[in-house]
Motif scaffolding. Structure first.
Motif, mmCIF file in Angstrom:
data_model
loop_
_atom_site.group_PDB
_atom_site.id
_atom_site.type_symbol
_atom_site.label_atom_id
_atom_site.label_comp_id
_atom_site.label_asym_id
_atom_site.label_seq_id
_atom_site.Cartn_x
_atom_site.Cartn_y
_atom_site.Cartn_z
ATOM 1 N N UNK A 127 0.853 -1.181 0.000
ATOM 2 C CA UNK A 127 0.000 0.000 0.000
ATOM 3 C C UNK A 127 0.899 1.245 0.000
ATOM 4 N N UNK A 128 0.498 2.309 -0.716
ATOM 5 C CA UNK A 128 1.356 3.511 -0.784
ATOM 6 C C UNK A 128 1.794 4.035 0.578
ATOM 7 N N UNK A 129 0.953 3.907 1.600
ATOM 8 C CA UNK A 129 1.315 4.397 2.924
ATOM 9 C C UNK A 129 2.452 3.595 3.548
ATOM 10 N N UNK A 130 2.647 2.365 3.101
ATOM 11 C CA UNK A 130 3.666 1.496 3.679
ATOM 12 C C UNK A 130 4.949 1.463 2.864
ATOM 13 N N UNK A 131 4.917 2.041 1.670
ATOM 14 C CA UNK A 131 6.099 1.967 0.807
ATOM 15 C C UNK A 131 7.262 2.772 1.362
ATOM 16 N N UNK A 132 6.974 3.957 1.908
ATOM 17 C CA UNK A 132 8.042 4.802 2.444
ATOM 18 C C UNK A 132 8.825 4.115 3.554
ATOM 19 N N UNK A 133 8.153 3.593 4.598
ATOM 20 C CA UNK A 133 8.891 2.878 5.645
ATOM 21 C C UNK A 133 9.657 1.678 5.111
ATOM 22 N N UNK A 134 9.095 0.979 4.138
ATOM 23 C CA UNK A 134 9.771 -0.174 3.547
ATOM 24 C C UNK A 134 11.059 0.268 2.854
ATOM 25 N N UNK A 135 10.982 1.300 2.033
ATOM 26 C CA UNK A 135 12.170 1.790 1.322
ATOM 27 C C UNK A 135 13.209 2.309 2.305
ATOM 28 N N UNK A 136 12.762 2.924 3.390
ATOM 29 C CA UNK A 136 13.686 3.402 4.423
ATOM 30 C C UNK A 136 14.448 2.236 5.053
ATOM 31 N N UNK A 137 13.751 1.134 5.326
ATOM 32 C CA UNK A 137 14.405 -0.029 5.922
ATOM 33 C C UNK A 137 15.426 -0.641 4.966
ATOM 34 N N UNK A 138 15.089 -0.669 3.677
ATOM 35 C CA UNK A 138 16.039 -1.194 2.692
ATOM 36 C C UNK A 138 17.301 -0.343 2.671
ATOM 37 N N UNK A 139 17.129 0.975 2.651
ATOM 38 C CA UNK A 139 18.295 1.878 2.632
ATOM 39 C C UNK A 139 19.138 1.704 3.894
ATOM 40 N N UNK A 140 18.464 1.559 5.043
ATOM 41 C CA UNK A 140 19.193 1.451 6.308
ATOM 42 C C UNK A 140 20.072 0.213 6.359
#
Length: 304
Positions: A127-140
């Protein structure tokens, strides 16, 4: 180790613009900077214990999770939010087995696979609301962990638990099995509802069965039979339990798992009594082991 955190805090405080410093003061600057430094340092140093000093719980849990994943230490993963079991995303990545992402919820599985693969494009399934936190975790986690591939067959075929109570009752598919079962330190298989409580609660008006099992599998060979602890709650009836004598559970071991991702295949004969009537049920279980847990994990909060 504390001096490493202190130097990081001093550097952060010295480089903070005045406008941001004013906001930090309102948000308890010392605690926030300390937790932020631990969140940065613990994964790079493979030191989950460095997170213990963080006073902000949300940052502490994120710190422990990232450090455990970086260190390849699934036993150090924190509990999932509101649960008595370890976070399955952390466990899968820390155990270096992407197949264990099958234990995550439908909303967390793409994030698990994205972090494991180091591929933020996989976050697009969310869901678009969850994509940002997901991408942040990948970057971290990028650069802190190797690419995690599927090692076991945990996700290669569906996990199922089918309960039959008499020819006229039909067959119930119990949902907990889809996300796996557990082994504890004594090689006891544990199958519990998704909220992870033992024994499971009885709620009036429930329209689906509730089942939980603890079966000793240490040294068990194929076709061995073992006595087990169990709880069975059928719709409209009270709980039948082995510990109060209202239920008897005999397990035939078809295949015993040996670790995370291993396959458990059991046939369970259940004989009980409720409301004065005898009940006979059978359960067939074919599921993967999602985690290895300490004894007592489902009775008390998971040890930190």
């Amino acid at each position: 180790m504390p001096e490493v955190v202190a130097r990081c805090v001093a550097r952060a405080r010295g480089s903070t613009p005045d406008t941001l410093r004013a906001a930090l003061e309102l948000l308890d600057e010392p605690a926030l900077l300390d937790a932020a430094c631990r969140l940065e340092l613990a994964p790079r140093l493979h030191a989950p214990e460095l997170c213990d000093g963080a006073s902000l719980s949300s940052l502490r849990d994120a710190c422990v999770s990232r450090a455990a994943m970086a260190a390849g230490a699934p036993d150090r993963c924190p509990p999932a939010s509101g649960a008595r079991v370890r976070d399955p995303v952390c466990v899968a990545v820390a155990a270096r087995d992407r197949a264990l992402c099958a234990a995550a919820s439908s909303s967390d599985r793409p994030r698990c696979e994205a972090v494991a693969a180091g591929d933020p494009r996989r976050c697009g399934r969310l869901d678009p609301l969850l994509r940002g936190p997901c991408e942040r975790d990948v970057r971290a986690m990028r650069g802190l962990i190797p690419t995690v591939r599927a090692v076991t067959d945990a996700a290669s075929r569906p996990s199922t638990a089918a309960l039959r109570c008499g020819d006229d009752a039909g067959v119930w598919a119990l949902s907990f099995a889809r996300r796996g079962v557990y082994l504890d330190a004594a090689s006891r298989l544990i199958a519990v509802p998704l909220d992870g409580r033992w024994p499971p609660p009885w709620l009036a008006g429930q329209d689906e069965p509730v089942f939980a099992l603890r079966a000793p599998l240490a040294g068990a060979r194929p076709r061995a039979r073992v006595r087990a602890e169990a709880v069975l709650i059928l719709p409209g009836l009270g709980a039948m339990r082995t510990d109060d004598g209202t239920l008897d559970a005999e397990v035939t071991v078809v295949a015993a798992p040996r670790g995370r991702g291993g396959r458990a295949r059991l046939e369970v004969a259940l004989r009980g009594s409720s409301t004065g009537l005898a009940r006979r049920c059978t359960l067939t279980l074919d599921a993967f082991v999602r985690d290895l847990v300490p004894e007592g994990s489902f009775v008390h909060p998971l040890p930190r």
